[in-house]
Design an enzyme around this catalytic site. Structure first.
Site, PDB file in Angstrom:
ATOM      1  N   LEU B  43       1.610  10.644  -8.642  1.00 35.28           N
ATOM      2  CA  LEU B  43       1.863  11.713  -7.678  1.00 35.28           C
ATOM      3  C   LEU B  43       3.063  12.546  -8.084  1.00 35.28           C
ATOM      4  O   LEU B  43       3.019  13.775  -8.035  1.00 35.28           O
ATOM      5  CB  LEU B  43       2.066  11.117  -6.283  1.00 35.28           C
ATOM      6  CG  LEU B  43       0.795  10.542  -5.662  1.00 35.28           C
ATOM      7  CD1 LEU B  43       1.103   9.919  -4.311  1.00 35.28           C
ATOM      8  CD2 LEU B  43      -0.275  11.607  -5.503  1.00 35.28           C
ATOM      9  N   GLY B  45       4.680  12.740 -11.197  1.00 37.57           N
ATOM     10  CA  GLY B  45       4.538  13.365 -12.505  1.00 37.57           C
ATOM     11  C   GLY B  45       3.411  14.386 -12.551  1.00 37.57           C
ATOM     12  O   GLY B  45       3.565  15.474 -13.120  1.00 37.57           O
ATOM     13  N   ARG B 330       8.326  -3.668   6.513  1.00 33.54           N
ATOM     14  CA  ARG B 330       7.768  -4.591   5.540  1.00 33.54           C
ATOM     15  C   ARG B 330       8.679  -5.746   5.187  1.00 33.54           C
ATOM     16  O   ARG B 330       8.238  -6.889   5.091  1.00 33.54           O
ATOM     17  CB  ARG B 330       7.430  -3.815   4.265  1.00 33.54           C
ATOM     18  CG  ARG B 330       6.298  -2.867   4.504  1.00 33.54           C
ATOM     19  CD  ARG B 330       6.004  -2.013   3.302  1.00 33.54           C
ATOM     20  NE  ARG B 330       4.830  -1.205   3.594  1.00 33.54           N
ATOM     21  CZ  ARG B 330       4.315  -0.304   2.767  1.00 33.54           C
ATOM     22  NH1 ARG B 330       4.901  -0.085   1.609  1.00 33.54           N
ATOM     23  NH2 ARG B 330       3.247   0.369   3.093  1.00 33.54           N
ATOM     24  N   GLU B 425       8.845   6.998  -7.854  1.00 37.15           N
ATOM     25  CA  GLU B 425       9.331   5.616  -7.778  1.00 37.15           C
ATOM     26  C   GLU B 425      10.317   5.301  -8.901  1.00 37.15           C
ATOM     27  O   GLU B 425      11.136   4.396  -8.779  1.00 37.15           O
ATOM     28  CB  GLU B 425       8.142   4.643  -7.834  1.00 37.15           C
ATOM     29  CG  GLU B 425       8.520   3.200  -7.534  1.00 37.15           C
ATOM     30  CD  GLU B 425       7.335   2.237  -7.588  1.00 37.15           C
ATOM     31  OE1 GLU B 425       6.186   2.699  -7.644  1.00 37.15           O
ATOM     32  OE2 GLU B 425       7.571   1.016  -7.564  1.00 37.15           O
TER      33      GLU B 425
END
Lengths: 257, 636
Positions: B43, B45, B330, B425
């Protein structure tokens, strides 16, 4: 469980290939097919030989990288799953399993079970997009999209571009892949302005890549890991002929066959 | 080294506008004189390469897969957050910003996160325009669902395949640029080194994965968008090919690595079933909208789930976190699962699992509605386990899913090496010590479509004509180093396989640097890892040759890098003597929850490489909060 494998080994595109037999023993039925290949490769490596090359990445059925023909079926025996989501419990103890690459003229072989599917990228480059640049979009809710159209577009967009449809087709036709992208974009209001241009250009590129013609046997839909429907081929044909009728005569001549 | 985050002046809500007002631009006629290298086509790059191409730059886009469409962003299931407030439920840019900062346990940079929340709305607009088939209401308008760590419904989704659809949107934009001639794509090509000329990142050295050719590519700037490093732990939800090599080689060339110990362990994955397992599969967090998490109240209760009466079940998330319930963030949900399993109340053969039960939702809404919402996830669960979650509860257990740490970047997304930008990320910037669900897609696309294309011009404006030739001495030197290293791996011909070493490293990481960490364990890991690394370089068996497609050689290089990175992760975890977000130090807890130490640790830990086996140097970027007050993170 134990199985015997017959795996297609070919060092490169210009060297002859052949089936090589391997034993896979002590398998757990809950192993995935690729995990079984991992284990076989570990054994091969320990014997000092070169392991089997095969494409894989996400191993959850969505990236479209894995590409094996297993016992004559693209992505193996189970319906609507990719090779990576095929589990050993789908096979019999003692079975002989034949593993081959996706074979098609437009997918030249690279090594062992790995083929080059760049033809798909070039088909998308021909028109599988909506010509919008970042920054130019109106508000996401500015253009309502009827739910049934959005859902149908999503059904088509679910294609993972693996190429199983091509591998399964006796003519190595890419109609299911191309029609899925044409339908996804042509169904949406955002895709309408380029509808005609898109379908003409993508079909032209598909032919240029050497994919065969469609004779509607439906083998593509039968092996598609995402269950992409044959109906999209019908839709693309409709879009294609409509576009031809509307196209200026020069473009018509280019597509006359 | 002075790590200047270059945060623009002015009130938080105006920083990004101020930045854009003052930014240096490259005029349209000059843009085509610049070559930009973008590594990775996920997403971040894919979106960056496409957008830079749209702006008129020459872009070279690299990926290790056979097509840019297959980057692992494709596997994200649940959704993407955006502060649209279409639901009229009280959402706003500020609330998304605050939820994200709080979700990250107050360890992210305020200005970056605020900008992320601001551009989130543009992302949805852009994706809709590209034809991303988001879920809609019968009215034709977009619909939303809820995700962990939020009390509003702000998550946009495309069935259970949101990542795939967003990635295809970026990929299609990229293919459009290829057809227009602004972008050239190099598939099956792996970056093996970063090339620095006069202190600036000016190119990369790659290996063609089909022919084995080592090649140099020069550019005016280099963008790394190569994802996270979760495969250091061996078993993870990452793609098998996902790796840390690009960012690690950049780190060894001078880019600081920030907060490496911040790794996300996702609570809802399919439990490990055996030694042969090659990866773990995520079951989207969106399932917790309708699924209820429970274990038996009694220790060692081996009855089938259907035989355990309601009053003998412990719906522990609802019990411990009544206001967020099954949608607790999470890190908290994962630790809670570990706790009940440690108490001996885990389910399944291994005892390492908890139930995610849909029976109440099926009773309330009917099976058809549940199938419409999660059908593909239930199918996937069935394919893997052979069980139907419509009939019996799913069994889930936490697994490594995302890494919040990454290369250090400033507000421009530029690392401390001028000309080296890092997006998605691969950088560290937006999620602090824990990432909320549906925020990775948001950050990747924010960086790629809206942030980087606006910030890179500030650097490029002063660089016209400074691009070296790809045969400059620095490139030749890097090519030689890359070639030597590959040759070294191929000549060891030892007795142990690459997988064997990787599994062993993964076990050390999971045992000592996983969901719960302590000083003794981390110190033990710091003894074990260098020893194992030494053994790897003496005894690994890498079959085949370097001159053609060789997947073993590819993997060996990546595993060799994990060994070095693992040591840094553990060192960082040991240094960070507090608990925050996904980094849980057993020494610092309050009733089982993280106990932060803001006085001593409210900083970004950026590590500078000083050579393998040499201690890295720690640089601290203090986290200054202008707008918000540090608070104890509570979801009770």
């Amino acid at each position: 469980m134990n199985v015997k494998l017959r795996v297609w080994r070919q060092a490169g595109p210009d060297t002859p290939g052949k089936f090589v037999e391997y034993e896979a023993t002590g398998l757990n039925p809950n192993m995935s097919f690729l995990e079984m290949l991992d284990e076989v490769n570990e054994d091969i490596t320990k014997r000092g030989e070169e392991p089997i090359s095969f494409d894989h990445d996400c191993r959850e059925g969505i990236c479209g990288m894995c590409s094996c023909v297993i016992n004559g079926e693209a992505h193996g025996p189970e319906y609507k799953v990719a090779t990576c989501q095929t589990y050993m419990r789908s096979f019999q103890d003692g079975e002989t399993i034949t593993v081959e690459p996706f074979r098609a003229k437009a997918f030249p072989l690279i090594k062992d079970l790995i083929v080059n599917r760049s033809a798909f990228d070039r088909v998308i480059q021909a028109g599988g997009f909506i010509s919008t640049s970042a920054g130019s979009a109106p508000d996401g809710n500015a253009i309502p999209v009827p739910k049934q159209d959005a859902d149908a577009a999503m059904d088509a967009a679910a294609c993972i571009g693996c190429g199983a449809c091509v591998a399964a087709c006796k003519n190595a036709s890419a109609m299911l892949f191309v029609s899925a992208k044409v339908s996804h974009l042509n169904l949406l209001p955002q895709g309408k302005p380029e509808k005609d241009k898109r379908v003409l250009a993508m079909v032209q590129q598909m032919d240029a890549e050497g994919f065969g013609a469609c004779t509607v046997t439906g083998s593509c839909e039968a092996v598609c890991p995402k269950g992409i429907s044959l109906n999209f081929i019908a839709k693309m044909n409709r879009d294609y002929f409509g576009a031809l009728l509307r196209a200026p005569s020069k473009a018509k001549a280019a597509h006359a066959d | 080294m002075n790590l200047d985050a270059k945060i623009p002046s002015g009130p938080l809500a105006q920083k990004w506008d101020n930045y854009k007002r003052d930014a240096k631009l490259v005029n349209p006629a000059n843009k085509r004189k610049y070559d930009i290298i973008v590594v990775g086509t996920g997403l971040a790059g894919g979106a960056a390469a496409a957008t830079l191409g749209e702006l008129g730059y020459n872009v070279k886009s690299f990926c290790i897969q056979d097509s840019p469409r297959r980057a692992h962003s494709v596997a994200a299931q649940g959704g993407i957050n955006a502060a649209k407030n279409y639901q009229n439920d009280g959402d706003s840019v500020y609330r998304l910003f605050y939820d994200t900062i709080k979700g990250g346990d107050f360890r992210a940079r305020e200005a970056n996160v605020y900008r992320l929340a601001q551009v989130s709305a543009n992302i949805i607009d852009q994706c809709v325009a590209q034809g991303v088939p988001f879920a809609r209401e019968y009215s034709g308008y977009l619909t939303n669902r809820s995700f962990g760590g939020a009390q509003v419904s702000r998550t946009f989704y495309a069935r259970g395949q949101t990542g795939q659809q967003l990635l295809l949107g970026a990929y299609q934009s990229l293919m459009r640029q290829v057809s227009l001639g602004t972008v050239k794509v190099f598939p099956r090509t792996e970056m093996l080194d970063l090339v620095i000329v006069n202190g600036h990142a000016k190119g990369i050295v790659t290996r063609n994965l089909i022919t084995g050719a080592i090649e140099s590519h020069a550019g005016d700037a280099v963008v790394l968008a190569t994802g996270g490093y979760g495969n250091t732990w061996y078993l993870s939800t990452y793609g098998r090919g996902s790796n840390a090599t690009a960012i690690w080689r950049a780190h060894k060339k001078g880019a600081c690595f920030a907060n490496p110990c911040y790794a996300q362990i996702h609570p809802t994955c399919i439990p490990v079933s055996g030694d042969y397992q090659s990866k773990l599969t995520l079951m989207s967090e969106s399932l917790r909208n309708d699924g209820r998490v429970w274990v038996p109240k009694k220790v060692g209760d081996k009855r089938a789930p259907g035989d355990i009466p309601e009053d003998e079940r412990d719906y522990y998330l609802e019990r411990k976190y009544p206001s967020y319930g099954n949608l607790a963030p999470r890190d908290i949900s994962s630790r809670a699962a570990k706790q009940v399993c440690d108490e001996g109340r885990g389910v399944g053969e291994s005892g390492l699992g908890v139930y995610l039960d849909f029976s109440a939702a099926i009773q309330r809404l009917g099976e058809a509605k549940i199938a419409e919402r999660y059908g593909n996830l239930f199918d996937m669960y069935h394919e893997i386990t052979g069980e139907s979650a419509y009939k019996v509860p799913m069994r889930i257990y936490p697994a490594i899913h995302y890494t919040m740490g990454g290369l250090w970047v400033d507000y421009n997304l530029m690392s401390n090496v001028p000309g080296l930008f890092v997006a998605g990320e691969a950088n560290f910037s937006d999620h602090g010590a824990n990432r909320l669900g549906a925020s990775a897609l948001m950050q990747g696309l924010a960086d790629g479509y809206f942030v980087l294309p606006n910030t890179i011009s500030g650097y490029l404006a002063g660089q016209l004509g400074k691009r070296p030739k790809a045969d400059a001495a620095e490139f030749k030197q890097a090519e030689k180093e890359v070639g030597d290293r590959l040759q070294k791996l191929l000549t060891i011909r030892g007795k142990r396989t690459i997988t064997d070493f990787h599994k062993q490293l993964g076990k050390i990481m999971w045992d000592y640097c996983g969901m719960a960490r302590n000083e003794a364990g981390l110190k033990k890991a710091l003894e074990l890892i260098p020893k194992l690394r030494e053994e790897f370089w003496k005894d690994v068996n890498v079959p085949g040759e370097g001159g053609d497609l060789n997947q073993s050689l590819e993997r060996a290089g990546r595993v060799a890098d994990y060994f070095e990175l693992a040591e840094l992760i553990v060192l960082d975890a040991l240094m960070r003597d507090e608990s925050c977000g996904g980094h849980f130090r057993e020494e610092h807890q309050e009733e089982g929850e993280c106990k932060r130490n803001d006085e001593q640790f409210a900083y970004v830990a950026a590590w500078e490489h000083k050579g393998v086996s040499q201690p890295p140097v720690l640089h601290k970027e203090p986290l200054k909060y202008e707008e918000i007050h540090l608070a104890t993170r509570s979801y009770k």
